[in-house]
Design a protein around this motif. Structure first.
Motif, mmCIF file in Angstrom:
data_model
loop_
_atom_site.group_PDB
_atom_site.id
_atom_site.type_symbol
_atom_site.label_atom_id
_atom_site.label_comp_id
_atom_site.label_asym_id
_atom_site.label_seq_id
_atom_site.Cartn_x
_atom_site.Cartn_y
_atom_site.Cartn_z
ATOM 1 N N TRP A 72 0.861 -1.189 0.000
ATOM 2 C CA TRP A 72 0.000 0.000 0.000
ATOM 3 C C TRP A 72 0.893 1.234 0.000
ATOM 4 O O TRP A 72 2.059 1.167 0.383
ATOM 5 N N ALA A 74 0.372 5.821 0.272
ATOM 6 C CA ALA A 74 -0.480 7.013 0.236
ATOM 7 C C ALA A 74 0.110 8.061 -0.700
ATOM 8 O O ALA A 74 -0.327 9.214 -0.694
ATOM 9 N N ILE A 75 1.117 7.667 -1.479
ATOM 10 C CA ILE A 75 1.723 8.596 -2.439
ATOM 11 C C ILE A 75 0.866 8.595 -3.710
ATOM 12 O O ILE A 75 0.855 7.618 -4.460
ATOM 13 N N ILE A 130 12.791 2.027 10.080
ATOM 14 C CA ILE A 130 13.118 1.461 11.396
ATOM 15 C C ILE A 130 12.721 -0.012 11.508
ATOM 16 O O ILE A 130 13.312 -0.752 12.286
#
Ligand SMILES: C[S@@+](CC[C@H](N)C(=O)[O-])C[C@H]1O[C@@H](n2cnc3c(N)ncnc32)[C@H](O)[C@@H]1O
Length: 247
Positions: A72, A74-75, A130
């Motif tokens: 997925w 969100a860009i 991370i």
């Protein structure tokens, strides 16, 4: 000085996060909306000009479509184009992207320096994630586009990466959502860690300047303070937004 670029349809232009390659509008419209943002960034003194290679941008987009594993993102296509264009125009020798998840945000920036969209020779393009499992996926994605190793992803806390980086940082992209209650508040920690390594003219990009503006309150106050950044523009052409600041 803080400014805003807002497209009239920013709130109705929506993507499906699990289907990042779906066309959302005619290409000409996407280019026009992004050109509008680039014009404002140029007028604000953030970008030296607004020219970038449209064919290379599409070659970059096609390579990501074919080679990247993206669960997925969100860009939006508009944001992908803007990130590519800013990097193609600024041509950062060293770029660090913090919180890259599967690598799509990272390569939207780094794609101007490596792969089929490359339009300049970069020195170090570093994505930081991370979570080791996501960093591994992102690094695998990036290796398929860039065999040179100029672009690479490391598994680390971006605050540490930026603190320990021994060269100048010309462009910093912020998208980390932090641990525990900190959330996107970690942007301020990362930019403070890198501030002294950023020469005049260096650029900071912060994703989610619209939908997480409250969480980014202290960060946005910092980059909009002329004592620290010469200019800052909130680009609002989708529901996420991008704050673009120049030192
Ligand atoms: C929400 S994701 C970014 C996704 C991106 N906006 C997209 O649409 O593709 C944020 C990422 O930041 C990572 N992250 C959180 N804190 C971090 C830190 N201190 N350093 C590096 N990465 C971090 C998270 O593990 C997560 O993968």
């Amino acid at each position: 000085m803080a400014r805003t670029y807002r497209s009239y349809d920013w709130n109705s232009y929506r993507m499906v996060y699990s289907d990042p390659h779906r066309d959302l509008e005619p290409l000409e419209k996407e280019i026009a909306v992004v050109d509008g943002a680039l014009d404002v960034l140029h007028e604000a003194g953030i970008l030296p000009h607004t020219d970038y290679d449209h064919a290379k941008m599409l070659a970059h987009r096609q390579a990501v479509r074919e080679l990247f594993d993206i669960p997925w993102t969100a860009i939006t296509p508009r944001m992908q184009r803007l990130l590519y264009a800013i990097n193609a125009i600024v041509q950062p020798e060293n770029m660090i992207a913090a919180g890259v998840f599967c690598g799509n945000t990272f390569i939207s920036n780094a794609g101007a320096g490596v792969g089929p969209g490359a339009c300049y020779t970069a020195r170090q393009l570093i994505g930081v994630e991370i979570r080791p499992d996501e960093a591994e996926r992102a690094e695998g994605n990036v290796r398929r586009i860039d065999p040179t190793g100029i672009a690479r992803v490391i598994a680390e806390d971006a605050v540490e990466t930026v603190t320990n980086f021994s060269e100048l940082i010309n462009l910093l992209y912020l998208d980390a959502d932090g641990a525990g209650k900190k959330g996107k508040g970690v942007y301020l920690d990362i930019v403070e860690a890198g501030y002294d390594k950023m020469p005049p003219g260096s650029v900071v990009l912060a994703h989610n300047s619209v939908n997480l503006a409250e969480r980014l309150k202290h960060y946005l106050e910092f980059v909009r303070d002329p004592a620290y950044f010469r200019a800052s523009v909130n680009v609002i052409f989708d529901i996420e937004g991008l704050e673009v600041s120049v030192k």
